[in-house]
Design a protein around this motif. Sequence first.
Motif, PDB file in Angstrom:
ATOM      1  N   THR A  50      19.574  40.824  11.863  1.00  0.00           N
ATOM      2  CA  THR A  50      20.815  40.100  12.152  1.00  0.00           C
ATOM      3  C   THR A  50      20.743  38.731  11.493  1.00  0.00           C
ATOM      4  O   THR A  50      20.316  37.746  12.093  1.00  0.00           O
ATOM      5  CB  THR A  50      20.991  39.941  13.680  1.00  0.00           C
ATOM      6  OG1 THR A  50      20.809  41.210  14.286  1.00  0.00           O
ATOM      7  CG2 THR A  50      22.378  39.415  14.010  1.00  0.00           C
ATOM      8  N   VAL A  51      21.110  38.720  10.233  1.00  0.00           N
ATOM      9  CA  VAL A  51      21.049  37.507   9.434  1.00  0.00           C
ATOM     10  C   VAL A  51      22.468  37.228   8.951  1.00  0.00           C
ATOM     11  O   VAL A  51      23.167  38.161   8.553  1.00  0.00           O
ATOM     12  CB  VAL A  51      20.107  37.728   8.218  1.00  0.00           C
ATOM     13  CG1 VAL A  51      20.108  36.531   7.304  1.00  0.00           C
ATOM     14  CG2 VAL A  51      18.697  38.036   8.697  1.00  0.00           C
ATOM     15  N   PRO A  52      22.924  35.954   8.993  1.00  0.00           N
ATOM     16  CA  PRO A  52      24.283  35.663   8.494  1.00  0.00           C
ATOM     17  C   PRO A  52      24.462  36.176   7.078  1.00  0.00           C
ATOM     18  O   PRO A  52      23.514  36.146   6.265  1.00  0.00           O
ATOM     19  CB  PRO A  52      24.340  34.131   8.546  1.00  0.00           C
ATOM     20  CG  PRO A  52      23.314  33.729   9.540  1.00  0.00           C
ATOM     21  CD  PRO A  52      22.223  34.750   9.482  1.00  0.00           C
ATOM     22  N   ASN A  53      25.667  36.619   6.758  1.00  0.00           N
ATOM     23  CA  ASN A  53      25.877  37.160   5.410  1.00  0.00           C
ATOM     24  C   ASN A  53      25.920  36.074   4.352  1.00  0.00           C
ATOM     25  O   ASN A  53      26.172  36.363   3.168  1.00  0.00           O
ATOM     26  CB  ASN A  53      27.116  38.059   5.361  1.00  0.00           C
ATOM     27  CG  ASN A  53      28.364  37.340   5.808  1.00  0.00           C
ATOM     28  OD1 ASN A  53      28.380  36.113   5.898  1.00  0.00           O
ATOM     29  ND2 ASN A  53      29.399  38.088   6.102  1.00  0.00           N
ATOM     30  N   ARG A  54      25.653  34.831   4.738  1.00  0.00           N
ATOM     31  CA  ARG A  54      25.435  33.769   3.738  1.00  0.00           C
ATOM     32  C   ARG A  54      24.097  33.991   3.013  1.00  0.00           C
ATOM     33  O   ARG A  54      23.868  33.404   1.951  1.00  0.00           O
ATOM     34  CB  ARG A  54      25.399  32.390   4.413  1.00  0.00           C
ATOM     35  CG  ARG A  54      26.681  32.000   5.118  1.00  0.00           C
ATOM     36  CD  ARG A  54      26.589  30.621   5.731  1.00  0.00           C
ATOM     37  NE  ARG A  54      25.627  30.536   6.811  1.00  0.00           N
ATOM     38  CZ  ARG A  54      24.431  29.983   6.706  1.00  0.00           C
ATOM     39  NH1 ARG A  54      24.027  29.455   5.557  1.00  0.00           N
ATOM     40  NH2 ARG A  54      23.618  29.924   7.736  1.00  0.00           N
ATOM     41  N   PHE A  55      23.237  34.801   3.615  1.00  0.00           N
ATOM     42  CA  PHE A  55      21.933  35.102   3.009  1.00  0.00           C
ATOM     43  C   PHE A  55      22.064  36.419   2.247  1.00  0.00           C
ATOM     44  O   PHE A  55      22.425  37.443   2.841  1.00  0.00           O
ATOM     45  CB  PHE A  55      20.854  35.259   4.087  1.00  0.00           C
ATOM     46  CG  PHE A  55      20.479  33.970   4.757  1.00  0.00           C
ATOM     47  CD1 PHE A  55      21.286  33.424   5.743  1.00  0.00           C
ATOM     48  CD2 PHE A  55      19.325  33.299   4.409  1.00  0.00           C
ATOM     49  CE1 PHE A  55      20.946  32.232   6.368  1.00  0.00           C
ATOM     50  CE2 PHE A  55      18.968  32.109   5.030  1.00  0.00           C
ATOM     51  CZ  PHE A  55      19.784  31.576   6.013  1.00  0.00           C
ATOM     52  N   SER A  56      21.769  36.389   0.968  1.00  0.00           N
ATOM     53  CA  SER A  56      21.859  37.633   0.196  1.00  0.00           C
ATOM     54  C   SER A  56      20.591  37.831  -0.621  1.00  0.00           C
ATOM     55  O   SER A  56      20.289  37.035  -1.515  1.00  0.00           O
ATOM     56  CB  SER A  56      23.099  37.650  -0.698  1.00  0.00           C
ATOM     57  OG  SER A  56      23.169  36.480  -1.458  1.00  0.00           O
ATOM     58  N   PRO A  57      19.835  38.865  -0.298  1.00  0.00           N
ATOM     59  CA  PRO A  57      18.648  39.175  -1.082  1.00  0.00           C
ATOM     60  C   PRO A  57      19.045  39.962  -2.332  1.00  0.00           C
ATOM     61  O   PRO A  57      20.041  40.683  -2.341  1.00  0.00           O
ATOM     62  CB  PRO A  57      17.826  40.043  -0.136  1.00  0.00           C
ATOM     63  CG  PRO A  57      18.836  40.701   0.738  1.00  0.00           C
ATOM     64  CD  PRO A  57      20.027  39.792   0.823  1.00  0.00           C
ATOM     65  N   LYS A  58      18.213  39.814  -3.374  1.00  0.00           N
ATOM     66  CA  LYS A  58      18.443  40.589  -4.593  1.00  0.00           C
ATOM     67  C   LYS A  58      17.087  41.025  -5.137  1.00  0.00           C
ATOM     68  O   LYS A  58      16.183  40.192  -5.287  1.00  0.00           O
ATOM     69  CB  LYS A  58      19.150  39.734  -5.665  1.00  0.00           C
ATOM     70  CG  LYS A  58      20.570  39.361  -5.348  1.00  0.00           C
ATOM     71  CD  LYS A  58      21.545  40.313  -6.001  1.00  0.00           C
ATOM     72  CE  LYS A  58      23.007  39.908  -5.892  1.00  0.00           C
ATOM     73  NZ  LYS A  58      23.428  39.214  -4.715  1.00  0.00           N
ATOM     74  N   SER A  59      16.974  42.295  -5.461  1.00  0.00           N
ATOM     75  CA  SER A  59      15.719  42.814  -5.992  1.00  0.00           C
ATOM     76  C   SER A  59      15.991  43.450  -7.344  1.00  0.00           C
ATOM     77  O   SER A  59      16.366  44.624  -7.424  1.00  0.00           O
ATOM     78  CB  SER A  59      15.114  43.830  -5.023  1.00  0.00           C
ATOM     79  OG  SER A  59      13.869  44.294  -5.503  1.00  0.00           O
ATOM     80  N   PRO A  60      15.767  42.706  -8.432  1.00  0.00           N
ATOM     81  CA  PRO A  60      16.044  43.273  -9.762  1.00  0.00           C
ATOM     82  C   PRO A  60      15.054  44.366 -10.157  1.00  0.00           C
ATOM     83  O   PRO A  60      15.391  45.251 -10.944  1.00  0.00           O
ATOM     84  CB  PRO A  60      15.910  42.061 -10.691  1.00  0.00           C
ATOM     85  CG  PRO A  60      15.099  41.069  -9.937  1.00  0.00           C
ATOM     86  CD  PRO A  60      15.355  41.304  -8.481  1.00  0.00           C
TER      87      PRO A  60
END
Lengths: 113, 111
Positions: A59-69
């Motif tokens: 449950t993390v705010p959607n202001r946080f976005s991980p990206k895995s290239p």
Amino acid sequence: DTAVSQTPKYLVTQMGNDKSIKCEQNLGHDTMYWYKQDSKKFLKIMFSYNNKELIINETVPNRFSPKSPDKAHLNLHINSLELGDSAVYFCASSQAEGARGYTFGSGTRLTVV
Amino acid sequence: SQKIEQNSEALNIQEGKTATLTCNYTNYSPAYLQWYRQDPGRGPVFLLLIRENEKEKRKERLKVTFDTTLKQSLFHITASQPADSATYLCAPYNQGGKLIFGQGTELSVKP
């Protein structure tokens, strides 16, 4: 050679800004994680990726976005930073579900002013 | 809800003594449990893993026990040294694929 490296080590920024933290591992692990450690030292999982696929999204705010290239990299982008985002963010990696332990980076201390 | 509790008070012991740290968990059935060490300003470092079907695990001066009936793990450091001073974190792993950490116990070993 650092096994799990994060950059930057320190990040001071103003409220409302957008920032990114980068993480790279050279262990050949297939799973990577982001954890947040608050001022009370609780270490809470935020995200987990396995071979570039998101498998845990707490449950993390959607202001946080991980990206895995790719499976060696997992970056964390944070939009519209808030005071409460101030914490130490740790990247970690493991092979599969981590039965041989997780390897953590040295952390990124984020201070929002 | 799932909860992990470690000794909230810091543990101060004399060099050469055995340090014993406690980890209790509720509403969990972890497949295994891990212990980590964290020094100030650094990330946690993996020490030991013990599986649900193991009662005890040893590594050099470290010993971990796991009692799934009591829902408790004990972490022992024998012949403790000042260099053992750090925060120790327990982390049960559940089948949901999450390693959840306790808040840690700060250990201080005095010479």
